[in-house]
Design a protein around this motif. Structure first.
Motif, PDB file in Angstrom:
ATOM      1  N   THR A  74       4.137  11.670   9.000  1.00 44.65           N
ATOM      2  CA  THR A  74       2.824  11.503   8.251  1.00 44.65           C
ATOM      3  C   THR A  74       2.755  10.062   8.293  1.00 44.65           C
ATOM      4  O   THR A  74       3.372   9.137   8.364  1.00 44.65           O
ATOM      5  CB  THR A  74       3.277  11.257   6.670  1.00 44.65           C
ATOM      6  OG1 THR A  74       3.477  12.634   6.224  1.00 44.65           O
ATOM      7  CG2 THR A  74       1.703  11.097   5.837  1.00 44.65           C
ATOM      8  N   TRP A  98       2.419   6.018  -2.789  1.00 43.46           N
ATOM      9  CA  TRP A  98       1.643   5.663  -1.949  1.00 43.46           C
ATOM     10  C   TRP A  98      -0.261   4.480  -3.229  1.00 43.46           C
ATOM     11  O   TRP A  98       0.123   5.596  -3.899  1.00 43.46           O
ATOM     12  CB  TRP A  98       0.895   6.268  -0.284  1.00 43.46           C
ATOM     13  CG  TRP A  98       0.077   7.206  -0.788  1.00 43.46           C
ATOM     14  CD1 TRP A  98      -1.367   7.814  -0.818  1.00 43.46           C
ATOM     15  CD2 TRP A  98       0.899   8.210  -0.778  1.00 43.46           C
ATOM     16  NE1 TRP A  98      -1.543   9.069  -0.937  1.00 43.46           N
ATOM     17  CE2 TRP A  98      -0.561   9.779  -0.921  1.00 43.46           C
ATOM     18  CE3 TRP A  98       1.713   8.703  -0.270  1.00 43.46           C
ATOM     19  CZ2 TRP A  98      -0.023  10.622  -0.969  1.00 43.46           C
ATOM     20  CZ3 TRP A  98       2.057  10.358  -0.126  1.00 43.46           C
ATOM     21  CH2 TRP A  98       0.917  11.165  -0.866  1.00 43.46           C
ATOM     22  N   SER A 144      -8.436  10.643   1.352  1.00 43.51           N
ATOM     23  CA  SER A 144      -7.573   9.901   0.285  1.00 43.51           C
ATOM     24  C   SER A 144      -7.683  11.119  -0.328  1.00 43.51           C
ATOM     25  O   SER A 144      -8.111  11.823  -0.490  1.00 43.51           O
ATOM     26  CB  SER A 144      -8.047   9.134   0.201  1.00 43.51           C
ATOM     27  OG  SER A 144      -9.626   9.053   0.065  1.00 43.51           O
ATOM     28  N   LYS A 153       0.737  -1.175   0.074  1.00 44.82           N
ATOM     29  CA  LYS A 153       0.369  -0.539   0.253  1.00 44.82           C
ATOM     30  C   LYS A 153       0.702   1.223   0.058  1.00 44.82           C
ATOM     31  O   LYS A 153       0.557   2.398  -0.481  1.00 44.82           O
ATOM     32  CB  LYS A 153      -0.253  -0.084   1.420  1.00 44.82           C
ATOM     33  CG  LYS A 153      -1.571  -1.251   1.413  1.00 44.82           C
ATOM     34  CD  LYS A 153      -2.419  -1.636   0.325  1.00 44.82           C
ATOM     35  CE  LYS A 153      -2.896  -3.364   0.614  1.00 44.82           C
ATOM     36  NZ  LYS A 153      -3.655  -3.701  -0.463  1.00 44.82           N
ATOM     37  N   VAL A 154       1.658   0.814   0.483  1.00 46.09           N
ATOM     38  CA  VAL A 154       2.259   2.704   0.759  1.00 46.09           C
ATOM     39  C   VAL A 154       4.200   2.032   1.188  1.00 46.09           C
ATOM     40  O   VAL A 154       4.686   0.942   2.198  1.00 46.09           O
ATOM     41  CB  VAL A 154       2.278   3.226   1.848  1.00 46.09           C
ATOM     42  CG1 VAL A 154       2.835   3.111   3.150  1.00 46.09           C
ATOM     43  CG2 VAL A 154       3.399   4.625   1.685  1.00 46.09           C
ATOM     44  N   TRP A 187       0.020   6.387   7.412  1.00 40.20           N
ATOM     45  CA  TRP A 187      -0.912   5.729   6.371  1.00 40.20           C
ATOM     46  C   TRP A 187      -1.698   4.688   7.059  1.00 40.20           C
ATOM     47  O   TRP A 187      -0.966   4.366   8.093  1.00 40.20           O
ATOM     48  CB  TRP A 187      -0.012   5.471   5.728  1.00 40.20           C
ATOM     49  CG  TRP A 187       0.270   6.326   4.148  1.00 40.20           C
ATOM     50  CD1 TRP A 187       0.078   6.834   2.921  1.00 40.20           C
ATOM     51  CD2 TRP A 187       1.322   7.046   4.844  1.00 40.20           C
ATOM     52  NE1 TRP A 187       0.401   7.881   2.635  1.00 40.20           N
ATOM     53  CE2 TRP A 187       1.456   8.350   3.194  1.00 40.20           C
ATOM     54  CE3 TRP A 187       2.350   7.346   5.383  1.00 40.20           C
ATOM     55  CZ2 TRP A 187       2.403   8.988   2.962  1.00 40.20           C
ATOM     56  CZ3 TRP A 187       3.671   8.665   4.904  1.00 40.20           C
ATOM     57  CH2 TRP A 187       3.475   9.366   3.742  1.00 40.20           C
ATOM     58  N   GLN A 239      -1.941   0.850  11.077  1.00 39.14           N
ATOM     59  CA  GLN A 239      -1.064   2.007  10.944  1.00 39.14           C
ATOM     60  C   GLN A 239       0.094   1.660  10.066  1.00 39.14           C
ATOM     61  O   GLN A 239       0.617   0.989  11.013  1.00 39.14           O
ATOM     62  CB  GLN A 239      -1.233   2.878  11.571  1.00 39.14           C
ATOM     63  CG  GLN A 239      -2.868   3.739  11.878  1.00 39.14           C
ATOM     64  CD  GLN A 239      -3.028   4.223  12.616  1.00 39.14           C
ATOM     65  OE1 GLN A 239      -1.735   5.060  13.518  1.00 39.14           O
ATOM     66  NE2 GLN A 239      -4.223   5.554  13.333  1.00 39.14           N
ATOM     67  N   ASN A 242      -4.021   1.561   6.134  1.00 36.85           N
ATOM     68  CA  ASN A 242      -4.500   0.063   5.112  1.00 36.85           C
ATOM     69  C   ASN A 242      -6.183  -0.383   5.093  1.00 36.85           C
ATOM     70  O   ASN A 242      -7.056  -0.683   6.453  1.00 36.85           O
ATOM     71  CB  ASN A 242      -3.688  -0.763   5.382  1.00 36.85           C
ATOM     72  CG  ASN A 242      -4.415  -2.320   4.454  1.00 36.85           C
ATOM     73  OD1 ASN A 242      -5.554  -1.890   3.833  1.00 36.85           O
ATOM     74  ND2 ASN A 242      -3.053  -3.339   4.706  1.00 36.85           N
ATOM     75  N   ASN A 284      -3.403   5.299  -3.079  1.00 36.52           N
ATOM     76  CA  ASN A 284      -4.271   6.716  -2.975  1.00 36.52           C
ATOM     77  C   ASN A 284      -5.879   5.614  -2.572  1.00 36.52           C
ATOM     78  O   ASN A 284      -7.168   5.910  -1.664  1.00 36.52           O
ATOM     79  CB  ASN A 284      -4.756   7.629  -3.627  1.00 36.52           C
ATOM     80  CG  ASN A 284      -5.494   8.793  -2.775  1.00 36.52           C
ATOM     81  OD1 ASN A 284      -4.921   9.157  -1.877  1.00 36.52           O
ATOM     82  ND2 ASN A 284      -6.188   9.020  -3.737  1.00 36.52           N
ATOM     83  N   THR A 341      -5.579   2.947   0.760  1.00 36.45           N
ATOM     84  CA  THR A 341      -5.295   3.787   1.933  1.00 36.45           C
ATOM     85  C   THR A 341      -6.049   5.535   2.329  1.00 36.45           C
ATOM     86  O   THR A 341      -5.866   6.090   1.906  1.00 36.45           O
ATOM     87  CB  THR A 341      -3.235   4.244   1.781  1.00 36.45           C
ATOM     88  OG1 THR A 341      -3.434   5.225   0.519  1.00 36.45           O
ATOM     89  CG2 THR A 341      -3.620   2.789   1.862  1.00 36.45           C
ATOM     90  N   GLN A 342      -5.559   5.655   3.446  1.00 32.23           N
ATOM     91  CA  GLN A 342      -5.690   7.191   3.468  1.00 32.23           C
ATOM     92  C   GLN A 342      -4.575   7.521   4.566  1.00 32.23           C
ATOM     93  O   GLN A 342      -3.143   6.449   5.177  1.00 32.23           O
ATOM     94  CB  GLN A 342      -6.644   7.324   4.737  1.00 32.23           C
ATOM     95  CG  GLN A 342      -8.352   6.825   4.504  1.00 32.23           C
ATOM     96  CD  GLN A 342      -9.449   7.012   5.407  1.00 32.23           C
ATOM     97  OE1 GLN A 342      -9.232   8.425   6.712  1.00 32.23           O
ATOM     98  NE2 GLN A 342     -10.306   5.903   5.131  1.00 32.23           N
ATOM     99  N   HIS A 343      -4.646   8.953   4.601  1.00 39.19           N
ATOM    100  CA  HIS A 343      -3.205   9.760   5.210  1.00 39.19           C
ATOM    101  C   HIS A 343      -3.517  10.502   6.529  1.00 39.19           C
ATOM    102  O   HIS A 343      -4.387  11.086   5.799  1.00 39.19           O
ATOM    103  CB  HIS A 343      -2.092   9.942   4.140  1.00 39.19           C
ATOM    104  CG  HIS A 343      -2.650  10.659   3.222  1.00 39.19           C
ATOM    105  ND1 HIS A 343      -3.019  10.153   1.992  1.00 39.19           N
ATOM    106  CD2 HIS A 343      -2.069  11.867   3.051  1.00 39.19           C
ATOM    107  CE1 HIS A 343      -2.959  11.436   1.497  1.00 39.19           C
ATOM    108  NE2 HIS A 343      -2.975  12.589   1.607  1.00 39.19           N
TER     109      HIS A 343
END
Length: 301
Positions: free
Chosen positions: A144, A270, A118, A61-62, A146, A257, A148, A272, A275-277
């Motif tokens: 930062t 990443w 996102s 994912k990242v 991130w 995370q 899942n 997008n 994921t969120q961040h």
């Protein structure tokens, strides 16, 4: 020795089990892997390296790299291996195809970082992914996080999965960037970027994974008020709001995370879609300068 083979007698390498080309180390169980001894320029120029990088990205994912002293042109060239870049961001300076996320003591009214999100979910076609390079970072702070959101969906209780199956929601540019602007400008932005409608659970177009797809700029469900869900007004309000807040809160679970400590010329890549961040805003009045290439995505389904 009898068991040793001459060079010409060595068994062929199984392509499906060939050793990896890139040294990589997972940073948490569900998300995040750091890559070593490779540069973005090398990956961009080498099809095999890029294929391995993309496979790792879809899985983890990242991805993170350090010591990437590259030009803006090289930054853009690497990102464009994934696809065309988005048009300039309407709320941040842009240069050479990059969004300039520069923060200092004079930019506090425009921070807007401290929310799980996102990127460009407020577009009809939100970003596929992004490549973010650190130009300058505080000695302390400015990390930062991130998340899942595939795992966040997997771990939902079954009755919640059933309840949100088929639900759709709107996300708003206005809620994130418009609130601090004059009303006339806010209305102009709203007209330019009307709130798109996306599925609450989207499907990853490449992996087929189910993704919980609501975040801090999602405003409301658009098809919750049905006889199956609503008997009285309190079933809809605050009932639907409580459900949305519950879903949004899943991004804050630490087990999903990974947290990255930036250094100059470190890079994050990443997905997008899955994921969120959250850019941690704990460094003011120190300077934090980041440059992001944002890759056009597809219509969520």
């Amino acid at each position: 020795m009898k068991n040793m083979l001459h060079a010409e007698e060595q068994a062929p390498v199984d392509a499906d089990h060939a050793p990896p080309l890139i040294k990589a180390k997972p940073l948490s169980r569900y998300i995040g892997t750091e890559l070593f001894d490779v540069t973005l320029g090398e990956i961009a120029r080498d099809d095999a390296l890029f294929a391995e990088t993309k496979a790792l990205l879809l899985e983890r994912k990242v991805l993170f790299l350090r010591d990437q002293d590259i030009t803006r042109a090289e930054h853009v060239a690497f990102a464009e291996r994934f696809g065309p870049l988005e048009e300039p961001h309407p709320n941040a300076p842009n240069d050479s195809g990059l969004v300039l996320l520069y923060k200092d003591a004079d930019s506090t009214p425009e921070h807007y970082e401290n929310v799980f999100h996102s990127d460009t979910i407020w577009r009809e076609r939100p970003a596929m992914g992004a490549v973010l390079r650190c130009v300058e970072t505080p000695e302390v702070g400015g990390d930062t996080i991130w998340v899942n959101m595939v795992q966040a969906y997997r771990d939902l209780p079954e009755h919640v999965k059933q309840q949100i199956d088929g639900l759709r929601a709107r996300s708003s540019f206005e809620t994130l960037f418009g609130a601090a602007k004059p009303m006339e400008l806010r209305h102009q932005l709203k007209e330019r970027f009307p709130d798109p409608e996306h599925p609450v659970v989207r499907t990853h177009p490449e992996t087929g994974e189910k993704i919980l797809y609501v975040n801090g700029v999602t405003t409301h469900f658009v098809n919750f008020h049905t006889p199956q869900n609503v008997r009285f007004g309190t079933d809809f309000a605050p009932g639907s709001g409580n459900l949305l807040n519950y879903l949004i809160s899943r991004a804050a679970i630490p087990e999903y995370q990974v947290r990255w400590r930036w250094t100059k010329n470190s890079v994050a890549i990443w997905d997008n879609r899955s994921t969120q961040h959250y850019a941690v805003q704990d460094y003011w009045p120190a300077v934090r300068k980041m440059e992001r290439a944002t890759i056009i995505g597809d219509q969520p389904f």
